[in-house]
Design a protein around this motif. Structure first.
Motif, mmCIF file in Angstrom:
data_model
loop_
_atom_site.group_PDB
_atom_site.id
_atom_site.type_symbol
_atom_site.label_atom_id
_atom_site.label_comp_id
_atom_site.label_asym_id
_atom_site.label_seq_id
_atom_site.Cartn_x
_atom_site.Cartn_y
_atom_site.Cartn_z
ATOM 1 N N THR A 56 0.829 -1.200 0.000
ATOM 2 C CA THR A 56 0.000 0.000 0.000
ATOM 3 C C THR A 56 0.862 1.248 0.000
ATOM 4 O OG1 THR A 56 -1.600 -1.238 1.290
ATOM 5 C CG2 THR A 56 -1.930 1.140 1.153
ATOM 6 N N ALA A 57 1.929 1.211 0.803
ATOM 7 C CA ALA A 57 2.828 2.364 0.864
ATOM 8 C C ALA A 57 3.432 2.637 -0.512
ATOM 9 C CB ALA A 57 3.923 2.117 1.893
ATOM 10 N N LEU A 58 3.833 1.556 -1.203
ATOM 11 C CA LEU A 58 4.412 1.706 -2.541
ATOM 12 C C LEU A 58 3.394 2.305 -3.503
ATOM 13 C CD1 LEU A 58 6.517 -1.534 -3.112
ATOM 14 C CD2 LEU A 58 7.344 0.834 -3.085
ATOM 15 N N GLU A 59 2.169 1.765 -3.452
ATOM 16 C CA GLU A 59 1.136 2.233 -4.376
ATOM 17 C C GLU A 59 0.795 3.689 -4.100
ATOM 18 O OE1 GLU A 59 -2.858 1.962 -4.184
ATOM 19 O OE2 GLU A 59 -2.736 2.777 -6.215
ATOM 20 N N ARG A 60 0.629 4.013 -2.814
ATOM 21 C CA ARG A 60 0.275 5.404 -2.481
ATOM 22 C C ARG A 60 1.440 6.342 -2.764
ATOM 23 N NH1 ARG A 60 -3.805 5.607 2.619
ATOM 24 N NH2 ARG A 60 -3.889 7.759 1.909
ATOM 25 N N GLY A 61 2.654 5.813 -2.608
ATOM 26 C CA GLY A 61 3.824 6.616 -2.966
ATOM 27 C C GLY A 61 3.830 6.939 -4.450
ATOM 28 N N SER A 62 3.469 5.942 -5.279
ATOM 29 C CA SER A 62 3.454 6.176 -6.726
ATOM 30 C C SER A 62 2.365 7.185 -7.093
ATOM 31 C CB SER A 62 3.260 4.864 -7.496
ATOM 32 O OG SER A 62 1.909 4.452 -7.467
ATOM 33 N N ILE A 63 1.253 7.155 -6.336
ATOM 34 C CA ILE A 63 0.184 8.130 -6.584
ATOM 35 C C ILE A 63 0.669 9.536 -6.215
ATOM 36 C CG2 ILE A 63 -2.138 8.874 -5.879
ATOM 37 C CD1 ILE A 63 -2.308 6.401 -7.494
ATOM 38 N N ALA A 64 1.402 9.621 -5.100
ATOM 39 C CA ALA A 64 1.925 10.927 -4.676
ATOM 40 C C ALA A 64 2.842 11.497 -5.752
ATOM 41 C CB ALA A 64 2.670 10.789 -3.343
ATOM 42 N N VAL A 65 3.704 10.636 -6.291
ATOM 43 C CA VAL A 65 4.608 11.074 -7.362
ATOM 44 C C VAL A 65 3.800 11.512 -8.576
ATOM 45 C CG1 VAL A 65 6.377 10.295 -8.990
ATOM 46 C CG2 VAL A 65 6.541 9.649 -6.585
ATOM 47 N N LEU A 66 2.792 10.715 -8.933
ATOM 48 C CA LEU A 66 1.973 11.028 -10.114
ATOM 49 C C LEU A 66 1.257 12.379 -9.960
ATOM 50 C CD1 LEU A 66 0.662 10.300 -12.818
ATOM 51 C CD2 LEU A 66 -1.039 8.966 -11.571
ATOM 52 N N LEU A 85 2.302 7.366 -14.277
ATOM 53 C CA LEU A 85 0.996 7.093 -14.882
ATOM 54 C C LEU A 85 0.911 5.639 -15.355
ATOM 55 C CD1 LEU A 85 -1.754 8.062 -15.881
ATOM 56 C CD2 LEU A 85 -0.650 8.901 -17.959
ATOM 57 N N ALA A 86 2.009 5.159 -15.950
ATOM 58 C CA ALA A 86 2.028 3.756 -16.409
ATOM 59 C C ALA A 86 1.855 2.817 -15.224
ATOM 60 C CB ALA A 86 3.330 3.466 -17.146
ATOM 61 N N VAL A 87 2.552 3.103 -14.120
ATOM 62 C CA VAL A 87 2.423 2.260 -12.917
ATOM 63 C C VAL A 87 0.982 2.306 -12.407
ATOM 64 C CG1 VAL A 87 3.135 2.021 -10.506
ATOM 65 C CG2 VAL A 87 4.852 2.501 -12.268
ATOM 66 N N HIS A 88 0.416 3.522 -12.369
ATOM 67 C CA HIS A 88 -0.947 3.708 -11.872
ATOM 68 C C HIS A 88 -1.950 2.908 -12.713
ATOM 69 C CE1 HIS A 88 -4.398 5.601 -10.098
ATOM 70 N NE2 HIS A 88 -4.732 6.251 -11.207
#
Lengths: 383, 165
Positions: A103-113, A153-156
């Motif tokens: 979850t931390a990784l996913e939310r981190g990627s959202i923060a970056v996005l 965006l690709a990760v998201h």
């Protein structure tokens, strides 16, 4: 009053059904802005491995116009998209370590996005109006953040793909994917939310695109340029801003054409005595504005022939400009040899205005405006 | 909200997309590291974090409060008002750089050469007319079907209020 929780957001409009549909168009805009941005970046490399093609002459006008338009359209899309998913910001964190890490990784990627997206749209919008309220270099930062945004965006998309597929496959009104508490009807329907978003994005483009689409000028209330200017063409950098010495453009003006130890000096009268060509070529700026114009002057290839420069060699174009960037540009061989590439002396039938580069400026097809060097006083054939 | 069972090729495709995304992001991070002078990093970080903070901590709560107030103040024609407010808000944000005119230069009258304030009022006027027309349509439909004019919603109806309970 306590901190808000995800369950406090009860509107059924904040649904993956809405977010996924807006996300598709936001993704299209980002992809378009990314591809056209990379093209623009590549076009400005001094020594590209393979130069961009010289035709169509309006290619850069189109890609850079699309770049700014897609970025502008993305602003309302991003706002509504963020509104839809805002409750997620307050989602409870999982307790187990393993899911917690994911979850931390996913939310981190959202923060970056989100950070990169807002940064790109804000700096791009400000740059189109030549407003630079920051201290970092714009071009390199905007380019680097483009890769970060498109990567995030690709990760998201990869993470959300099952939800996206299910949401797009189900009717808009479906509540299958909604949070259980998001069941209160909103002031408008989901259909209206989507329509309002599309209209906002379309209106944002129509209100600004007049800077590059002439027939939109009357409706583009927020266009950064009306298209008016000396000799009917807007100016990006004036002679004053470039610190052009008026003495250097008068009687004393000489154009030097250099090829190894061969060189020729030409006065303005000499240039006018050479065969004159007239071409219709657009000038298209990185800030997204553009204008079509008729240019008259000497073919660059004719000038290179004076010093017996071989075909397909790079040419360094130097300017009298003493202040600001882009005081010189490199003309790839294919551009230097192109029949339409001129050292222009006239614009729309009149002697070049000082702000358009008097006495002589470069104009070539399909090339960013910043590389159409003005106040040219030297052409040097590069070895 | 459980994801449906996913086919194997799709899983591989998603994995590749994640890998490509991480690679693109890493490339961008390196470009940023390479191109930014060390003394410009504080300002760059302010901009990177500032956008998110401005949205999450200022804009979104303001919109929330506006929506909550609209649910209590605006009577039967709330939907045209919401649509008009979204249009006005989003388009005003797009117009901020030209409305401010910070990019104007005395030596270049061809840049930012419109009266953007007048343009904004024209746009806002157009939206207002649209809202009024839509409200009139809503009203005539209501009288046609004989529905009573509804009082503002007491609760719910988008009137989300984080912090209540």
């Amino acid at each position: 009053m306590r901190a808000p929780a995800e369950t406090d957001f009860t509107s059924r409009l904040r649904s993956p059904a809405v977010a996924a549909r807006i996300g598709v168009w936001l993704g299209v805009c980002f992809a378009l802005a990314f591809v056209t941005g990379v093209i623009s970046h590549y076009a400005q490399l001094p020594h590209p491995i393979v130069p961009l093609p010289t035709s169509p002459s309006w290619g850069y006008r189109l890609t850079q116009g699309l770049h700014v338009a897609s970025g502008t359209a993305a602003i309302p899309l991003l706002l509504v998209k963020l509104w839809c998913v805002y409750p997620k910001l307050f989602a409870a964190l999982p307790r187990s370590l393993r899911t917690g890490l994911l979850t931390a990784l996913e939310r981190g990627s959202i923060a970056v996005l989100v950070s990169a997206s807002i940064f790109q749209l804000a700096t791009g919008l400000a740059n189109s109006a030549q407003w630079y309220p920051w201290e970092f270099p714009f071009r390199s930062s905007h380019y680097a953040l483009a890769w970060i945004a498109i990567g995030a965006l690709a990760v998201h998309i990869a993470v959300k793909l099952p939800v996206i597929r299910e949401a797009l496959g189900a009717p808009l009104e479906s509540t299958e994917l909604d949070r259980p508490e998001a069941s209160v009807p909103g002031a408008v329907s989901r259909r209206t939310v989507l329509r309002t978003t599309w209209v906002s994005a379309g209106a944002a483009v129509l209100l600004t695109a007049g800077a590059t689409v002439p027939w939109l000028r009357r409706v583009s209330l927020f266009a950064v340029r009306t298209g008016e200017g000396p000799q009917g063409v807007p100016v990006n950098r004036s002679a004053r801003a470039a610190a052009i010495d008026p003495a250097a453009t008068g009687e004393a003006y000489r154009l030097v054409v250099r090829h190894g130890d061969r060189s020729r000096e030409l006065s303005l009268a000499d240039l006018k005595a050479l065969p004159q060509r007239t071409e219709d070529l657009p000038i298209a700026c990185v800030e997204g504005w553009s204008a079509g114009a008729t240019w008259t002057g000497v073919r660059v290839r004719d000038l290179l022939d004076l010093v017996e420069a071989p075909s397909d060699t790079e040419v360094l174009v130097r300017s009298l400009q003493r202040r600001g960037g882009y005081a010189q540009s490199v003309l790839p061989g294919s551009y230097a040899d192109h029949d339409d590439t001129l050292l222009a002396l006239e614009l729309n039938g009149e002697t070049l205005d000082s702000d358009h580069g008097y006495p002589a400026r470069l104009i070539a097809p399909n090339r960013p405006g910043v590389l159409q060097t003005k106040w040219v006083n030297e052409l040097e054939v590069l070895p | 909200m459980t994801a449906p069972p996913v086919a194997r090729p799709l899983m591989i495709g998603r994995g590749m997309l994640v890998a490509a995304g991480v690679a693109a992001g890493a490339w961008g991070a390196w470009l940023l590291y390479d191109a930014t002078p060390w003394d410009r990093w504080p300002n760059l970080l302010v901009w990177l974090a500032g956008g998110v903070l401005l949205h999450d901590a200022v804009l979104a709560p303001v919109v929330l409060v506006l929506g909550w107030s609209a649910a209590r103040v605006v009577p039967w024609f709330r939907s045209p008002v919401v649509v008009g407010a979204v249009l006005l808000g989003a388009l005003t944000l797009v117009a901020v750089p030209v409305l401010g005119g910070w990019g104007r230069r005395p030596d270049n009258p061809t840049l930012l050469d419109r009266d953007y304030t007048a343009g904004w009022f024209m746009m806002a006027g157009g939206i207002l007319v649209g809202v009024l027309v839509a409200a009139a349509v809503v009203r005539s439909r209501m009288t046609e079907i004989g529905a009573p004019e509804r009082a503002p919603a007491e609760d719910g109806d988008d009137g989300e209020r984080p912090g209540r309970r």
